[in-house]
Write a protein that holds these residues in place. Sequence first.
Motif, PDB file in Angstrom:
ATOM      1  N   SER A 292      35.273 -27.163  14.601  1.00 56.07           N
ATOM      2  CA  SER A 292      34.081 -26.607  13.947  1.00 56.07           C
ATOM      3  C   SER A 292      32.899 -27.564  14.072  1.00 56.07           C
ATOM      4  CB  SER A 292      34.358 -26.295  12.474  1.00 56.07           C
ATOM      5  OG  SER A 292      34.714 -27.473  11.777  1.00 56.07           O
TER       6      SER A 292
ATOM      7  N   ASP B  20      31.514 -27.170  17.432  1.00 56.76           N
ATOM      8  CA  ASP B  20      30.732 -25.932  17.506  1.00 56.76           C
ATOM      9  C   ASP B  20      29.330 -26.126  16.934  1.00 56.76           C
ATOM     10  OD1 ASP B  20      32.727 -24.435  18.732  1.00 56.76           O
ATOM     11  OD2 ASP B  20      33.500 -23.637  16.836  1.00 56.76           O
ATOM     12  N   TYR B  21      29.228 -26.833  15.818  1.00 53.35           N
ATOM     13  CA  TYR B  21      27.908 -27.092  15.227  1.00 53.35           C
ATOM     14  C   TYR B  21      27.054 -27.952  16.154  1.00 53.35           C
ATOM     15  CZ  TYR B  21      28.907 -24.978  10.711  1.00 53.35           C
ATOM     16  OH  TYR B  21      29.183 -24.078   9.707  1.00 53.35           O
TER      17      TYR B  21
ATOM     18  N   SER C 113      27.407 -23.431   4.329  1.00 54.45           N
ATOM     19  CA  SER C 113      28.377 -23.907   5.324  1.00 54.45           C
ATOM     20  C   SER C 113      27.716 -24.890   6.270  1.00 54.45           C
ATOM     21  CB  SER C 113      28.942 -22.735   6.137  1.00 54.45           C
ATOM     22  OG  SER C 113      29.726 -21.903   5.327  1.00 54.45           O
ATOM     23  N   VAL C 114      26.494 -24.578   6.700  1.00 56.07           N
ATOM     24  CA  VAL C 114      25.767 -25.479   7.601  1.00 56.07           C
ATOM     25  C   VAL C 114      25.454 -26.784   6.879  1.00 56.07           C
ATOM     26  CG1 VAL C 114      23.659 -25.814   8.964  1.00 56.07           C
ATOM     27  CG2 VAL C 114      24.791 -23.575   8.938  1.00 56.07           C
TER      28      VAL C 114
ATOM     29  N   MET D 284      24.851 -19.233  14.476  1.00 58.29           N
ATOM     30  CA  MET D 284      26.307 -19.202  14.362  1.00 58.29           C
ATOM     31  C   MET D 284      26.818 -18.092  13.448  1.00 58.29           C
ATOM     32  SD  MET D 284      27.209 -23.266  14.256  1.00 58.29           S
ATOM     33  CE  MET D 284      28.986 -22.984  14.415  1.00 58.29           C
ATOM     34  N   GLU D 285      25.884 -17.402  12.803  1.00 64.63           N
ATOM     35  CA  GLU D 285      26.225 -16.336  11.855  1.00 64.63           C
ATOM     36  C   GLU D 285      27.146 -16.839  10.749  1.00 64.63           C
ATOM     37  OE1 GLU D 285      27.677 -13.121  14.320  1.00 64.63           O
ATOM     38  OE2 GLU D 285      25.662 -12.647  15.028  1.00 64.63           O
ATOM     39  N   VAL D 286      26.716 -17.966  10.152  1.00 60.38           N
ATOM     40  CA  VAL D 286      27.427 -18.546   9.012  1.00 60.38           C
ATOM     41  C   VAL D 286      26.413 -18.734   7.878  1.00 60.38           C
ATOM     42  CG1 VAL D 286      29.158 -19.701  10.438  1.00 60.38           C
ATOM     43  CG2 VAL D 286      27.069 -20.920   9.818  1.00 60.38           C
ATOM     44  N   SER D 287      26.910 -19.056   6.707  1.00 57.12           N
ATOM     45  CA  SER D 287      26.020 -19.227   5.561  1.00 57.12           C
ATOM     46  C   SER D 287      25.301 -20.577   5.623  1.00 57.12           C
ATOM     47  CB  SER D 287      26.807 -19.131   4.253  1.00 57.12           C
ATOM     48  OG  SER D 287      27.653 -20.256   4.112  1.00 57.12           O
TER      49      SER D 287
ATOM     50  N   ALA E 205      22.413 -21.689  11.071  1.00 60.82           N
ATOM     51  CA  ALA E 205      23.099 -20.638  10.310  1.00 60.82           C
ATOM     52  C   ALA E 205      22.923 -19.278  10.990  1.00 60.82           C
ATOM     53  CB  ALA E 205      22.573 -20.592   8.875  1.00 60.82           C
TER      54      ALA E 205
END
Length: 131
Positions: free
Chosen positions: A6, A9-10, A39-40, A33-36, A30
Amino acid sequence: MEIHASGEDYLEAILVLHKKMGTVRSVDVARHMEVSKPSVCHAVATLKKGGFLLMDGDHFLHLTDLGREVAEATYEKHRFFTDRLIEAGVDPETAERDACRIEHVISKETFERLKAARKLSEKAVISSDES
């Protein structure tokens, strides 16, 4: 510090966004990557602590030399496997998804040998085309 898939990926996302946009903030990552956003923020804190990433006073994200090295290696593998899978007839969306998984589990030695084999086969094709 060991980096997990992960984290790679970031870093890869930050590299890609930086190439595309020039500057990168957490909100850009965010969306990409379609994350919150939380999370970022968690990932950014971990990557900063590991020496992979810096954040300036304006909250722009910058890869350190170590972070850039990891991001570029991950992105190279991603592009390599995406291209090979598409050449093999895999749907581009599936190829992207599968390449993202492969890039994290393949050993450096195996990847280097695959790249070398690919170069040899490209040279052989060029040589036979010239004959």
